[in-house]
Design a protein around this motif. Sequence first.
Motif, PDB file in Angstrom:
ATOM      1  N   ARG A   1     -12.322   1.962   3.403  1.00 29.14           N
ATOM      2  CA  ARG A   1     -13.088   2.889   4.254  1.00 29.14           C
ATOM      3  C   ARG A   1     -13.036   4.308   3.684  1.00 29.14           C
ATOM      4  O   ARG A   1     -14.052   5.003   3.637  1.00 29.14           O
ATOM      5  N   GLU A   2     -11.843   4.707   3.229  1.00 26.03           N
ATOM      6  CA  GLU A   2     -11.697   6.068   2.659  1.00 26.03           C
ATOM      7  C   GLU A   2     -12.580   6.241   1.422  1.00 26.03           C
ATOM      8  O   GLU A   2     -13.292   7.235   1.288  1.00 26.03           O
ATOM      9  N   VAL A   3     -12.512   5.245   0.526  1.00 26.93           N
ATOM     10  CA  VAL A   3     -13.286   5.359  -0.726  1.00 26.93           C
ATOM     11  C   VAL A   3     -14.773   5.362  -0.410  1.00 26.93           C
ATOM     12  O   VAL A   3     -15.546   6.162  -0.963  1.00 26.93           O
ATOM     13  N   ALA A   4     -15.201   4.482   0.497  1.00 26.54           N
ATOM     14  CA  ALA A   4     -16.632   4.416   0.841  1.00 26.54           C
ATOM     15  C   ALA A   4     -17.094   5.757   1.409  1.00 26.54           C
ATOM     16  O   ALA A   4     -18.178   6.250   1.070  1.00 26.54           O
ATOM     17  N   GLY A  45      -9.396  -6.170  -0.338  1.00 29.13           N
ATOM     18  CA  GLY A  45      -9.231  -4.774   0.078  1.00 29.13           C
ATOM     19  C   GLY A  45      -8.625  -3.937  -1.034  1.00 29.13           C
ATOM     20  O   GLY A  45      -8.178  -4.461  -2.061  1.00 29.13           O
ATOM     21  N   GLY A  46      -8.617  -2.610  -0.824  1.00 30.76           N
ATOM     22  CA  GLY A  46      -7.991  -1.726  -1.799  1.00 30.76           C
ATOM     23  C   GLY A  46      -8.954  -0.728  -2.411  1.00 30.76           C
ATOM     24  O   GLY A  46      -8.567   0.057  -3.277  1.00 30.76           O
ATOM     25  N   VAL A  63       0.852  -1.197   0.000  1.00 24.03           N
ATOM     26  CA  VAL A  63       0.000   0.000   0.000  1.00 24.03           C
ATOM     27  C   VAL A  63       0.883   1.241   0.000  1.00 24.03           C
ATOM     28  O   VAL A  63       0.658   2.175  -0.783  1.00 24.03           O
ATOM     29  N   SER A  64       1.921   1.237   0.844  1.00 25.19           N
ATOM     30  CA  SER A  64       2.813   2.418   0.890  1.00 25.19           C
ATOM     31  C   SER A  64       3.491   2.627  -0.458  1.00 25.19           C
ATOM     32  O   SER A  64       3.762   3.765  -0.851  1.00 25.19           O
ATOM     33  N   LEU A  80      -7.647  -2.304   3.917  1.00 28.61           N
ATOM     34  CA  LEU A  80      -9.019  -2.004   4.366  1.00 28.61           C
ATOM     35  C   LEU A  80      -9.221  -0.517   4.613  1.00 28.61           C
ATOM     36  O   LEU A  80     -10.328   0.004   4.433  1.00 28.61           O
ATOM     37  N   GLU A  81      -8.160   0.153   5.014  1.00 26.74           N
ATOM     38  CA  GLU A  81      -8.251   1.603   5.230  1.00 26.74           C
ATOM     39  C   GLU A  81      -8.637   2.300   3.913  1.00 26.74           C
ATOM     40  O   GLU A  81      -9.411   3.264   3.906  1.00 26.74           O
TER      41      GLU A  81
END
Length: 267
Positions: free
Chosen positions: A88-91, A59-60, A16-17, A84-85
């Motif tokens: 959550r951000e996209v949602a 996720g993603g 992710v990073s 998963l973060e």
Amino acid sequence: MSTPHDHNRRAWDAMVSKGNRFTLPAKDEDFASPLSVVDQPGWLGPSIVGKKLLCLAAGGGRQSALYAAAGAQVTVVDISTAMLEIDREVASQRKLEVRTVAASMDHLPMLATGEFDIVIHPVSTCYVPDVVKVFREVARIMRAGGIYISQHKSPVSLQCDVVGSQRGYELTEPYYRSGPLPPVVGSRHREEGTLEYLHRFEELLGGMCRAGFVIEDLIEPLHAKPEAMPGDFEHRSRYVAPYIRLKARRTGSGEISRPQSTLLLPD
Ligand SMILES: C[S@@+](CC[C@H](N)C(=O)[O-])C[C@H]1O[C@@H](n2cnc3c(N)ncnc32)[C@H](O)[C@@H]1O
């Protein structure tokens, strides 16, 4: 001691990073017709409105957002909290409802028996040593008649050398093997830094049937390009299909008792 799960959780958090291509959320244009983007073969029919849908190891911020935009009640499970973060951000940005659960695909006690109508499972079974445990968990959490769509790395592709030779792409890994595959660098059909396992067709297809599914369709998504140059993913894909995608249906009965392996059968 670090388990394969811990190792792969860290590896995916790190991806992710680094902005790995599998960690990128859905694009704006994908939301114009979200179901047709994620279900190109049309396996889910014209509408999934109101369906309880699990995005497993997904996720993603791509699959979860697009299925939610198509009207499903979406839960996304992933071992990587960083992945998963993004969901959550996209949602939150798109005002979609998505439940996120940090868990491993082979151990899902937090999900209720018979909870889901649809399970979508992108390429990821390569990250667990025992794929049969995954299929048992998926069978448990699905209702009878539910649809399970999954994509897997082809075992033959995982056997073949990453780089080509004068003779094409040679088989360098045994089919019958245990433990993770050797580490790899610079390959688009393997993920650098992860522990990946080869699952034989008998484990993927037979394992799914024995867990209580019938397979209704199978495709090999086309990545081959005639003009591709040696060394390219698309060139290697002319010789060996990297993935299989399966449509399976949860049968009404429970787990089906059959021999676990043809190795047990006489000639
Ligand atoms: C190739 S990505 C698939 C999701 C991605 N958004 C895509 O574009 O298809 C593989 C995913 O599997 C997850 N993963 C790896 N091992 C897992 C496990 N044991 N249980 C659940 N998820 C796992 C990774 O964190 C990663 O998000």
